[in-house]
Write a protein that holds these residues in place. Structure first.
Motif, PDB file in Angstrom:
ATOM      1  N   SER A  25      20.941 -22.076 -16.996  1.00  0.00           N
ATOM      2  CA  SER A  25      21.180 -23.236 -18.210  1.00  0.00           C
ATOM      3  C   SER A  25      22.481 -22.983 -18.712  1.00  0.00           C
ATOM      4  CB  SER A  25      19.962 -23.277 -19.085  1.00  0.00           C
ATOM      5  OG  SER A  25      20.050 -22.020 -19.592  1.00  0.00           O
ATOM      6  N   ASP A  26      22.956 -24.468 -18.880  1.00  0.00           N
ATOM      7  CA  ASP A  26      24.432 -24.707 -19.405  1.00  0.00           C
ATOM      8  C   ASP A  26      23.697 -25.310 -20.942  1.00  0.00           C
ATOM      9  OD1 ASP A  26      25.560 -23.600 -17.426  1.00  0.00           O
ATOM     10  OD2 ASP A  26      25.693 -25.960 -16.660  1.00  0.00           O
ATOM     11  N   TYR A  27      24.320 -24.661 -22.000  1.00  0.00           N
ATOM     12  CA  TYR A  27      23.752 -24.895 -23.390  1.00  0.00           C
ATOM     13  C   TYR A  27      25.089 -25.166 -24.222  1.00  0.00           C
ATOM     14  CZ  TYR A  27      21.786 -25.085 -27.938  1.00  0.00           C
ATOM     15  OH  TYR A  27      21.450 -25.410 -29.251  1.00  0.00           O
ATOM     16  N   GLU A  28      25.171 -26.399 -24.821  1.00  0.00           N
ATOM     17  CA  GLU A  28      26.431 -26.796 -25.616  1.00  0.00           C
ATOM     18  C   GLU A  28      25.960 -26.216 -26.975  1.00  0.00           C
ATOM     19  OE1 GLU A  28      29.367 -28.253 -25.225  1.00  0.00           O
ATOM     20  OE2 GLU A  28      29.327 -28.295 -23.246  1.00  0.00           O
ATOM     21  N   TYR A  29      26.717 -25.157 -27.638  1.00  0.00           N
ATOM     22  CA  TYR A  29      26.494 -24.654 -28.960  1.00  0.00           C
ATOM     23  C   TYR A  29      27.482 -25.514 -29.895  1.00  0.00           C
ATOM     24  CZ  TYR A  29      25.998 -21.389 -32.683  1.00  0.00           C
ATOM     25  OH  TYR A  29      25.722 -20.762 -33.901  1.00  0.00           O
ATOM     26  N   GLU A  30      27.104 -26.169 -30.961  1.00  0.00           N
ATOM     27  CA  GLU A  30      27.862 -26.839 -31.757  1.00  0.00           C
ATOM     28  C   GLU A  30      28.122 -26.116 -33.134  1.00  0.00           C
ATOM     29  OE1 GLU A  30      26.748 -30.897 -32.437  1.00  0.00           O
ATOM     30  OE2 GLU A  30      27.137 -31.548 -30.443  1.00  0.00           O
ATOM     31  N   GLU A  31      29.301 -25.902 -33.583  1.00  0.00           N
ATOM     32  CA  GLU A  31      29.447 -25.129 -34.803  1.00  0.00           C
ATOM     33  C   GLU A  31      30.545 -25.553 -35.711  1.00  0.00           C
ATOM     34  OE1 GLU A  31      28.980 -23.232 -37.230  1.00  0.00           O
ATOM     35  OE2 GLU A  31      28.464 -21.308 -36.058  1.00  0.00           O
ATOM     36  N   THR A  32      30.977 -25.429 -36.659  1.00  0.00           N
ATOM     37  CA  THR A  32      31.805 -25.801 -37.725  1.00  0.00           C
ATOM     38  C   THR A  32      32.673 -24.812 -37.903  1.00  0.00           C
ATOM     39  OG1 THR A  32      30.254 -27.692 -38.534  1.00  0.00           O
ATOM     40  CG2 THR A  32      32.358 -27.157 -39.804  1.00  0.00           C
ATOM     41  N   LEU A  33      33.923 -25.211 -37.755  1.00  0.00           N
ATOM     42  CA  LEU A  33      35.112 -24.244 -37.952  1.00  0.00           C
ATOM     43  C   LEU A  33      35.753 -24.678 -39.346  1.00  0.00           C
ATOM     44  CD1 LEU A  33      36.987 -21.799 -37.105  1.00  0.00           C
ATOM     45  CD2 LEU A  33      38.525 -23.454 -36.011  1.00  0.00           C
ATOM     46  N   VAL A  34      35.612 -23.552 -40.211  1.00  0.00           N
ATOM     47  CA  VAL A  34      36.098 -24.073 -41.630  1.00  0.00           C
ATOM     48  C   VAL A  34      37.504 -23.115 -41.959  1.00  0.00           C
ATOM     49  CG1 VAL A  34      35.722 -23.704 -44.190  1.00  0.00           C
ATOM     50  CG2 VAL A  34      33.819 -24.417 -42.488  1.00  0.00           C
ATOM     51  N   THR A  35      38.571 -23.818 -42.249  1.00  0.00           N
ATOM     52  CA  THR A  35      39.968 -23.317 -42.575  1.00  0.00           C
ATOM     53  C   THR A  35      40.245 -23.746 -44.127  1.00  0.00           C
ATOM     54  OG1 THR A  35      41.043 -24.978 -41.631  1.00  0.00           O
ATOM     55  CG2 THR A  35      40.809 -23.380 -40.188  1.00  0.00           C
ATOM     56  N   ARG A  36      41.039 -22.710 -44.646  1.00  0.00           N
ATOM     57  CA  ARG A  36      41.340 -22.810 -45.959  1.00  0.00           C
ATOM     58  C   ARG A  36      42.885 -22.975 -46.266  1.00  0.00           C
ATOM     59  NH1 ARG A  36      36.722 -19.411 -47.609  1.00  0.00           N
ATOM     60  NH2 ARG A  36      35.236 -20.596 -48.529  1.00  0.00           N
ATOM     61  N   ASN A  37      43.265 -23.833 -47.057  1.00  0.00           N
ATOM     62  CA  ASN A  37      44.859 -23.735 -47.115  1.00  0.00           C
ATOM     63  C   ASN A  37      45.119 -24.189 -48.714  1.00  0.00           C
ATOM     64  OD1 ASN A  37      47.591 -24.173 -47.032  1.00  0.00           O
ATOM     65  ND2 ASN A  37      47.713 -25.897 -45.676  1.00  0.00           N
ATOM     66  N   GLY A  38      45.190 -23.274 -49.478  1.00  0.00           N
ATOM     67  CA  GLY A  38      45.215 -23.431 -50.782  1.00  0.00           C
ATOM     68  C   GLY A  38      43.948 -23.923 -51.297  1.00  0.00           C
ATOM     69  N   ASP A  39      43.839 -25.103 -51.818  1.00  0.00           N
ATOM     70  CA  ASP A  39      42.516 -25.532 -52.512  1.00  0.00           C
ATOM     71  C   ASP A  39      41.926 -26.716 -51.708  1.00  0.00           C
ATOM     72  OD1 ASP A  39      43.156 -24.322 -55.116  1.00  0.00           O
ATOM     73  OD2 ASP A  39      44.047 -26.015 -56.007  1.00  0.00           O
ATOM     74  N   GLU A  40      42.688 -26.967 -50.403  1.00  0.00           N
ATOM     75  CA  GLU A  40      42.127 -27.624 -49.365  1.00  0.00           C
ATOM     76  C   GLU A  40      41.101 -26.868 -48.311  1.00  0.00           C
ATOM     77  OE1 GLU A  40      44.012 -30.064 -45.933  1.00  0.00           O
ATOM     78  OE2 GLU A  40      44.288 -31.230 -47.744  1.00  0.00           O
ATOM     79  N   VAL A  41      40.001 -27.364 -48.088  1.00  0.00           N
ATOM     80  CA  VAL A  41      38.971 -26.845 -47.075  1.00  0.00           C
ATOM     81  C   VAL A  41      38.824 -27.841 -46.036  1.00  0.00           C
ATOM     82  CG1 VAL A  41      36.838 -25.898 -46.737  1.00  0.00           C
ATOM     83  CG2 VAL A  41      37.796 -25.471 -48.737  1.00  0.00           C
ATOM     84  N   THR A  42      39.016 -27.528 -44.746  1.00  0.00           N
ATOM     85  CA  THR A  42      38.965 -28.456 -43.738  1.00  0.00           C
ATOM     86  C   THR A  42      37.865 -28.046 -42.898  1.00  0.00           C
ATOM     87  OG1 THR A  42      41.403 -28.953 -43.794  1.00  0.00           O
ATOM     88  CG2 THR A  42      40.146 -29.415 -41.736  1.00  0.00           C
ATOM     89  N   ALA A  43      37.031 -29.045 -42.257  1.00  0.00           N
ATOM     90  CA  ALA A  43      35.677 -28.375 -41.537  1.00  0.00           C
ATOM     91  C   ALA A  43      36.088 -29.215 -40.452  1.00  0.00           C
ATOM     92  CB  ALA A  43      34.511 -28.863 -42.084  1.00  0.00           C
ATOM     93  N   ARG A  44      36.093 -28.342 -39.308  1.00  0.00           N
ATOM     94  CA  ARG A  44      36.356 -29.237 -37.878  1.00  0.00           C
ATOM     95  C   ARG A  44      34.976 -28.632 -36.840  1.00  0.00           C
ATOM     96  NH1 ARG A  44      39.333 -27.281 -33.294  1.00  0.00           N
ATOM     97  NH2 ARG A  44      40.183 -25.608 -34.589  1.00  0.00           N
TER      98      ARG A  44
END
Length: 193
Positions: A25-44
């Motif tokens: 089986s092939d399974y697509e696993y979805e996750e969120t990568l979180v990066t911080r740059n000073g006071d800014e948090v980016t979720a991708r």
């Protein structure tokens, strides 16, 4: 009622492939990568593809119990044998039949989806993938007590008398392997007073 031992569920999907030996089986696993740059948090959002191979052949599973001749070991063994042989027994409350109601894999169901009428469809958890059935467990172990499992079962005073009589012959032949007795490894509340 004895549950089926072999799974009967078949998934029809372009991500699933069956062979005589394996399920791929092939399974697509979805996750969120979180990066911080000073006071800014980016979720991708990110995706990872997992390729899973499951063996369709169920092997033997052995259970080695430390203290096999104790209350838990003798009771566990009696429960497996009662279910394996579908033994019924009498109690003060009437006749009892063996079941695996306490087993998450044997007694639980999983919502699989909906049918053509929009109704929920549930299947036994044991049918999701090939897995060992508890009746097929190979049990062994060791204990500091020289008693066989029938004697241990009587000493434990957990199993109803009628069932003890039905299991006595088979459990008399089961004897724990000798264990090393070292008083330093015995908990203070387990020593003789």
């Amino acid at each position: 009622m004895k549950m089926e031992k072999s799974p009967s569920l078949v998934i029809s999907s372009p991500n699933i492939k069956y062979t005589d030996e394996y399920i791929y089986s092939d399974y697509e696993y979805e996750e969120t990568l979180v990066t911080r740059n000073g006071d800014e948090v980016t979720a991708r959002p990110i995706r990872k593809t997992l390729n899973i191979r499951t063996d369709r052949r169920v092997g033997k599973v052995g259970v080695m119990l430390v203290g096999w001749g104790g209350n838990n070991g003798s009771t566990f063994t009696a429960a497996v044998l009662a279910n394996r042989h579908q033994l019924s027994w009498n109690t003060k409350n009437g006749k009892m039949d063996p079941n695996w109601w306490g087993s998450i894999t044997q007694a639980s169901t999983v919502r699989l989806g909906i049918d053509e009428k929009g109704c929920d469809v549930h299947v036994p958890m044991s049918h999701l993938l090939p897995m060992v059935h508890p009746d097929d467990l190979v049990i062994d172990g060791w204990d500091i007590s020289p008693l066989n499992l029938a004697e241990s079962m009587v000493r434990a005073k957990v199993i109803d008398f009628d069932l003890q009589q039905k299991l006595k012959k088979e459990m008399s032949a089961m004897k724990p392997r000798p264990a090393i007795y070292d008083p330093d490894f015995i908990a203070a509340n387990q020593s003789a007073i």
